[in-house]
Design a protein around this motif. Structure first.
Motif, PDB file in Angstrom:
ATOM      1  N   MET A 109      43.784  42.925 -10.315  1.00  0.00           N
ATOM      2  CA  MET A 109      43.833  44.062 -11.420  1.00  0.00           C
ATOM      3  C   MET A 109      42.498  44.601 -10.924  1.00  0.00           C
ATOM      4  SD  MET A 109      40.493  41.862 -13.927  1.00  0.00           S
ATOM      5  CE  MET A 109      39.206  42.095 -13.176  1.00  0.00           C
ATOM      6  N   ILE A 110      42.395  45.568 -11.181  1.00  0.00           N
ATOM      7  CA  ILE A 110      41.540  46.777 -11.064  1.00  0.00           C
ATOM      8  C   ILE A 110      40.817  47.301 -11.808  1.00  0.00           C
ATOM      9  CG2 ILE A 110      41.799  50.002 -10.542  1.00  0.00           C
ATOM     10  CD1 ILE A 110      44.638  49.068  -9.707  1.00  0.00           C
ATOM     11  N   LEU A 111      39.117  47.306 -11.478  1.00  0.00           N
ATOM     12  CA  LEU A 111      38.394  47.138 -12.200  1.00  0.00           C
ATOM     13  C   LEU A 111      37.554  48.595 -11.735  1.00  0.00           C
ATOM     14  CD1 LEU A 111      36.209  44.405 -11.914  1.00  0.00           C
ATOM     15  CD2 LEU A 111      37.364  44.965 -13.944  1.00  0.00           C
ATOM     16  N   ASP A 112      37.970  50.076 -12.917  1.00  0.00           N
ATOM     17  CA  ASP A 112      37.139  51.674 -12.196  1.00  0.00           C
ATOM     18  C   ASP A 112      36.329  51.105 -12.723  1.00  0.00           C
ATOM     19  OD1 ASP A 112      37.931  53.599 -11.552  1.00  0.00           O
ATOM     20  OD2 ASP A 112      38.626  54.368 -13.276  1.00  0.00           O
ATOM     21  N   LEU A 113      35.995  51.959 -11.908  1.00  0.00           N
ATOM     22  CA  LEU A 113      33.921  51.634 -12.383  1.00  0.00           C
ATOM     23  C   LEU A 113      33.921  53.478 -11.746  1.00  0.00           C
ATOM     24  CD1 LEU A 113      32.450  49.009 -10.150  1.00  0.00           C
ATOM     25  CD2 LEU A 113      33.141  48.825 -12.882  1.00  0.00           C
ATOM     26  N   THR A 114      34.996  54.593 -12.352  1.00  0.00           N
ATOM     27  CA  THR A 114      34.317  55.691 -12.146  1.00  0.00           C
ATOM     28  C   THR A 114      33.737  56.058 -13.413  1.00  0.00           C
ATOM     29  OG1 THR A 114      36.310  56.159 -11.340  1.00  0.00           O
ATOM     30  CG2 THR A 114      35.691  57.791 -12.611  1.00  0.00           C
ATOM     31  N   GLY A 115      32.697  56.921 -13.508  1.00  0.00           N
ATOM     32  CA  GLY A 115      31.644  57.271 -14.301  1.00  0.00           C
ATOM     33  C   GLY A 115      30.258  56.542 -14.394  1.00  0.00           C
ATOM     34  N   VAL A 116      30.747  55.219 -14.254  1.00  0.00           N
ATOM     35  CA  VAL A 116      29.374  54.234 -14.063  1.00  0.00           C
ATOM     36  C   VAL A 116      28.518  54.903 -13.243  1.00  0.00           C
ATOM     37  CG1 VAL A 116      28.634  51.742 -13.861  1.00  0.00           C
ATOM     38  CG2 VAL A 116      30.736  52.415 -14.594  1.00  0.00           C
ATOM     39  N   MET A 117      26.854  54.851 -13.553  1.00  0.00           N
ATOM     40  CA  MET A 117      26.344  55.733 -12.948  1.00  0.00           C
ATOM     41  C   MET A 117      25.173  54.597 -11.721  1.00  0.00           C
ATOM     42  SD  MET A 117      26.514  58.544 -12.763  1.00  0.00           S
ATOM     43  CE  MET A 117      27.471  60.098 -13.805  1.00  0.00           C
ATOM     44  N   ASP A 118      24.670  53.686 -13.063  1.00  0.00           N
ATOM     45  CA  ASP A 118      24.391  52.697 -12.085  1.00  0.00           C
ATOM     46  C   ASP A 118      24.178  50.881 -12.800  1.00  0.00           C
ATOM     47  OD1 ASP A 118      22.749  51.137 -10.359  1.00  0.00           O
ATOM     48  OD2 ASP A 118      20.753  52.079 -11.995  1.00  0.00           O
ATOM     49  N   VAL A 119      24.223  50.313 -11.609  1.00  0.00           N
ATOM     50  CA  VAL A 119      24.065  48.836 -12.129  1.00  0.00           C
ATOM     51  C   VAL A 119      23.477  47.813 -11.507  1.00  0.00           C
ATOM     52  CG1 VAL A 119      26.990  48.463 -12.358  1.00  0.00           C
ATOM     53  CG2 VAL A 119      25.842  47.280 -10.896  1.00  0.00           C
ATOM     54  N   ASP A 120      22.534  46.824 -12.755  1.00  0.00           N
ATOM     55  CA  ASP A 120      21.885  46.546 -12.261  1.00  0.00           C
ATOM     56  C   ASP A 120      22.007  44.699 -11.253  1.00  0.00           C
ATOM     57  OD1 ASP A 120      22.687  44.534 -13.666  1.00  0.00           O
ATOM     58  OD2 ASP A 120      20.670  44.714 -15.524  1.00  0.00           O
ATOM     59  N   THR A 121      21.247  44.172 -10.330  1.00  0.00           N
ATOM     60  CA  THR A 121      22.211  42.856  -9.256  1.00  0.00           C
ATOM     61  C   THR A 121      22.443  41.953  -9.947  1.00  0.00           C
ATOM     62  OG1 THR A 121      20.196  43.610  -7.515  1.00  0.00           O
ATOM     63  CG2 THR A 121      20.892  41.736  -7.818  1.00  0.00           C
ATOM     64  N   SER A 122      22.053  41.700 -11.435  1.00  0.00           N
ATOM     65  CA  SER A 122      22.745  40.647 -12.536  1.00  0.00           C
ATOM     66  C   SER A 122      24.358  41.307 -12.658  1.00  0.00           C
ATOM     67  CB  SER A 122      22.243  40.713 -13.901  1.00  0.00           C
ATOM     68  OG  SER A 122      23.095  39.725 -14.105  1.00  0.00           O
ATOM     69  N   THR A 123      24.518  42.393 -12.756  1.00  0.00           N
ATOM     70  CA  THR A 123      26.084  42.957 -13.268  1.00  0.00           C
ATOM     71  C   THR A 123      26.731  42.910 -12.211  1.00  0.00           C
ATOM     72  OG1 THR A 123      24.318  44.473 -15.025  1.00  0.00           O
ATOM     73  CG2 THR A 123      27.249  44.939 -13.846  1.00  0.00           C
ATOM     74  N   ALA A 124      25.702  43.296 -11.072  1.00  0.00           N
ATOM     75  CA  ALA A 124      27.019  43.295  -9.784  1.00  0.00           C
ATOM     76  C   ALA A 124      27.459  42.020  -9.245  1.00  0.00           C
ATOM     77  CB  ALA A 124      25.839  44.600  -8.469  1.00  0.00           C
ATOM     78  N   GLU A 125      26.333  41.003  -9.413  1.00  0.00           N
ATOM     79  CA  GLU A 125      26.438  39.011  -9.461  1.00  0.00           C
ATOM     80  C   GLU A 125      27.498  39.517  -9.745  1.00  0.00           C
ATOM     81  OE1 GLU A 125      22.855  37.724  -9.679  1.00  0.00           O
ATOM     82  OE2 GLU A 125      22.483  37.544  -7.366  1.00  0.00           O
ATOM     83  N   HIS A 126      27.952  39.566 -11.843  1.00  0.00           N
ATOM     84  CA  HIS A 126      28.813  39.317 -12.232  1.00  0.00           C
ATOM     85  C   HIS A 126      30.064  39.984 -11.941  1.00  0.00           C
ATOM     86  CE1 HIS A 126      26.362  36.995 -15.839  1.00  0.00           C
ATOM     87  NE2 HIS A 126      25.434  38.163 -15.453  1.00  0.00           N
ATOM     88  N   LEU A 127      30.598  40.691 -11.910  1.00  0.00           N
ATOM     89  CA  LEU A 127      31.590  41.756 -10.711  1.00  0.00           C
ATOM     90  C   LEU A 127      31.842  40.805  -9.690  1.00  0.00           C
ATOM     91  CD1 LEU A 127      30.836  45.605 -10.419  1.00  0.00           C
ATOM     92  CD2 LEU A 127      31.741  43.756 -12.538  1.00  0.00           C
ATOM     93  N   VAL A 128      31.265  39.709  -9.026  1.00  0.00           N
ATOM     94  CA  VAL A 128      31.686  39.590  -7.849  1.00  0.00           C
ATOM     95  C   VAL A 128      32.163  38.196  -8.331  1.00  0.00           C
ATOM     96  CG1 VAL A 128      30.837  38.305  -5.450  1.00  0.00           C
ATOM     97  CG2 VAL A 128      29.994  40.645  -5.952  1.00  0.00           C
ATOM     98  N   ARG A 129      31.452  37.313  -9.057  1.00  0.00           N
ATOM     99  CA  ARG A 129      32.293  35.941  -9.920  1.00  0.00           C
ATOM    100  C   ARG A 129      33.039  36.460 -10.614  1.00  0.00           C
ATOM    101  NH1 ARG A 129      26.721  34.892 -11.093  1.00  0.00           N
ATOM    102  NH2 ARG A 129      26.446  35.889 -13.243  1.00  0.00           N
TER     103      ARG A 129
END
Length: 86
Positions: A1-21
């Motif tokens: 699965m590819i998650l393309d974050l191109t154009g995403v300027m910023d994520v908070d720690t909670s969102t980053a943790e969700h990506l890892v999960r």
């Protein structure tokens, strides 16, 4: 699965943790998760202590992510081909 974050300027720690999960959930189903297009600000958040990047397989852009997946797919196919030819 590819998650393309191109154009995403910023994520908070909670969102980053969700990506890892999400990536770990994908792995538990027998697939791999590749994250592409990570900008500097997102990379800084992902580098936060406590966030493990092992599951994310980051690449520079979508093109590299696709190449990564194609190469990984070829590696998976090779043992099958060598078994069937023997």
């Amino acid at each position: 699965m590819i998650l393309d974050l191109t154009g995403v300027m910023d994520v908070d720690t909670s969102t980053a943790e969700h990506l890892v999960r999400l990536a770990k959930a994908v792995q538990s189903l027998g697939a791999r998760c590749v994250v592409s297009g990570i900008g500097a600000e997102v990379a800084q958040t992902l580098a936060t202590p406590g966030i493990s990047l092992e599951a994310l397989s980051p690449t520079r852009n979508l093109q590299q992510a696709l190449k990564h997946c194609l190469v990984a797919g070829r590696r998976l196919e090779q043992p099958r081909e060598s078994q069937s030819s023997g």
